[in-house]
Design an enzyme around this catalytic site. Structure first.
Site, mmCIF file in Angstrom:
data_model
loop_
_atom_site.group_PDB
_atom_site.id
_atom_site.type_symbol
_atom_site.label_atom_id
_atom_site.label_comp_id
_atom_site.label_asym_id
_atom_site.label_seq_id
_atom_site.Cartn_x
_atom_site.Cartn_y
_atom_site.Cartn_z
ATOM 1 N N LEU A 138 0.721 -1.210 0.071
ATOM 2 C CA LEU A 138 -0.068 0.031 0.185
ATOM 3 C C LEU A 138 0.880 1.319 0.050
ATOM 4 C CD1 LEU A 138 -2.622 -1.061 2.711
ATOM 5 C CD2 LEU A 138 -2.992 -0.770 0.037
ATOM 6 N N ARG A 139 2.114 1.000 -0.109
ATOM 7 C CA ARG A 139 2.930 2.338 -0.143
ATOM 8 C C ARG A 139 2.640 3.182 -1.190
ATOM 9 N NH1 ARG A 139 7.703 -1.040 1.376
ATOM 10 N NH2 ARG A 139 8.157 -0.763 3.441
ATOM 11 N N GLY A 140 2.293 2.711 -2.498
ATOM 12 C CA GLY A 140 2.052 3.601 -3.617
ATOM 13 C C GLY A 140 0.649 4.405 -3.305
#
Length: 372
Positions: free
Chosen positions: A289-291
């Site tokens: 979920l970093r993006g």
């Protein structure tokens, strides 16, 4: 002459940030990380001699002075416990008088041959055992706290050291443990890495940890090349006179950054837009979920930079490629996608047109114009 003016004159003159021609993608990524350091830093990949180091030093010189605890090796914040060393925090909580000072934001260069001790700091075990005190020699992470840590040729740096840097950048703390003795200190910095793709890529696991990825290319237009050469020559001949020409622009941009940092907590991102950002990430098969998180933060930062409290679709368009291009799964023989795949997915999800100009621009790593 005032003390501030004397300090400015005494400092080494740095090429002004506002005089740098082109490389808009790199400049935007750096500015957004300064406005919101929690974006997670920026990886700059590009040809040799394209002004990577010059731009990063120019940004550090541009930034306003910050309040620090005087004579503190960790650049502790005088009133924010989260940015204090343990010693300063204890004094702060006990209501002791804390001496204050103002200093320029630190920009720390990490040499390629640096050891882990040089980066993290060392504990003098002999002194600790004989005198019963935690004798700690701070490293580069301590010096970089609340500043910028720059690693040139990061793709040539030992993977273990890159892991250490990224862990500190993500957690905001550096912990050193030796022989049962543990010391930690704040290490919140904007991590900037640069490199030449011809010398090899970073491992995908490490690349993913950088918030943004900017591509820069050698300027092709002859008039722009001439302008860059003439500017550099003028600066080298008389740095102070050259700097004076850009002083008002420098001060204006510095104030814009300060205003954006103050406005950032008030910026909102509509729920529907957040869902669409995640839809793009899902469609691009981005791991983790970093993006999503970085795109949300960067979109808010660009809105704050332009003095607005609501994120627009255009804000997202301008940052989403920077935030996602290095997170795409790709064939091992391919280089990082220049952004066309991300722009195409963005145009479909957000219902905007992807013009031929945009497709062509993305093909060369330049800024896209979708939805204009």
């Amino acid at each position: 002459m005032t003390s501030t003016a004397k300090a400015a004159t005494a400092r080494r003159v740095v090429f002004p940030f506002t005089a740098i021609v082109g490389q808009e993608e790199m400049k935007l990524a750096l500015l957004l990380n300064v406005i919101d350091p929690k974006i997670g830093g920026v990886m700059i990949m590009g040809d040799r001699g394209t002004g990577k180091s010059t731009t990063i030093r120019a940004l550090a010189d541009l930034l306003p002075e910050i309040p620090v605890v005087a004579n503190d090796p960790f650049n502790s914040h005088p009133s924010d416990p989260e940015l204090m060393s343990d010693e300063v925090r204890t004094a702060f909580l006990n209501g002791e008088n804390i001496p204050l000072a103002q200093q320029k934001v630190q920009m720390v260069d990490l040499p390629l041959g640096a050891t882990e001790d040089r980066v993290c700091g060392t504990i003098d075990i002999e002194k600790a055992l004989s005198e019963g005190v935690k004798a700690f020699e701070p490293g580069l992470l301590a010096k970089a706290n609340r500043g910028i840590l720059y690693v040139d040729e990061v793709n040539l740096l030992d993977d273990h050291l890159v892991d250490v840097l990224l862990d500190s950048a993500a957690s905001g703390w550096n912990t050193v443990e030796r022989e049962g003795i543990s010391i930690r200190h704040p290490a919140r910095f904007v991590l900037v890495g640069s490199g030449n793709p011809e010398e090899g890529e970073l491992r995908p696991q490490l690349l993913d940890r950088f918030g943004m990825h900017a591509e820069i290319h050698t300027v092709k237009e002859p008039p722009l090349r001439v302008q860059i050469v003439e500017q550099r020559s003028e600066f080298d001949q008389n740095p102070h006179a050259f700097l004076e020409q850009y002083q008002s622009k420098q001060e204006e941009l510095q104030q814009t950054i300060i205003n954006a940092q103050q406005l950032l907590p008030s910026v909102t991102l509509d729920y529907d837009l957040r869902v669409k950002i995640s839809e793009v990430c899902s469609e691009m098969d981005v791991d983790g979920l970093r993006g999503d998180i970085v795109t949300n933060r960067a979109a808010k930062a660009i809105a704050a930079f332009e003095g607005r409290t609501e994120v627009t679709i255009d804000d997202i368009r301008r940052v989403i490629t920077l935030c996602l291009r290095h997170r795409l799964r790709k064939d091992p023989l391919e280089s990082i996608d220049s952004g066309y795949k991300v722009e195409k997915a963005f145009a479909r999800v957000f219902g905007v047109e992807l013009s031929e100009d945009s497709a062509a621009a993305n093909g060369t790593g330049q800024k896209a114009t979708a939805g204009r």
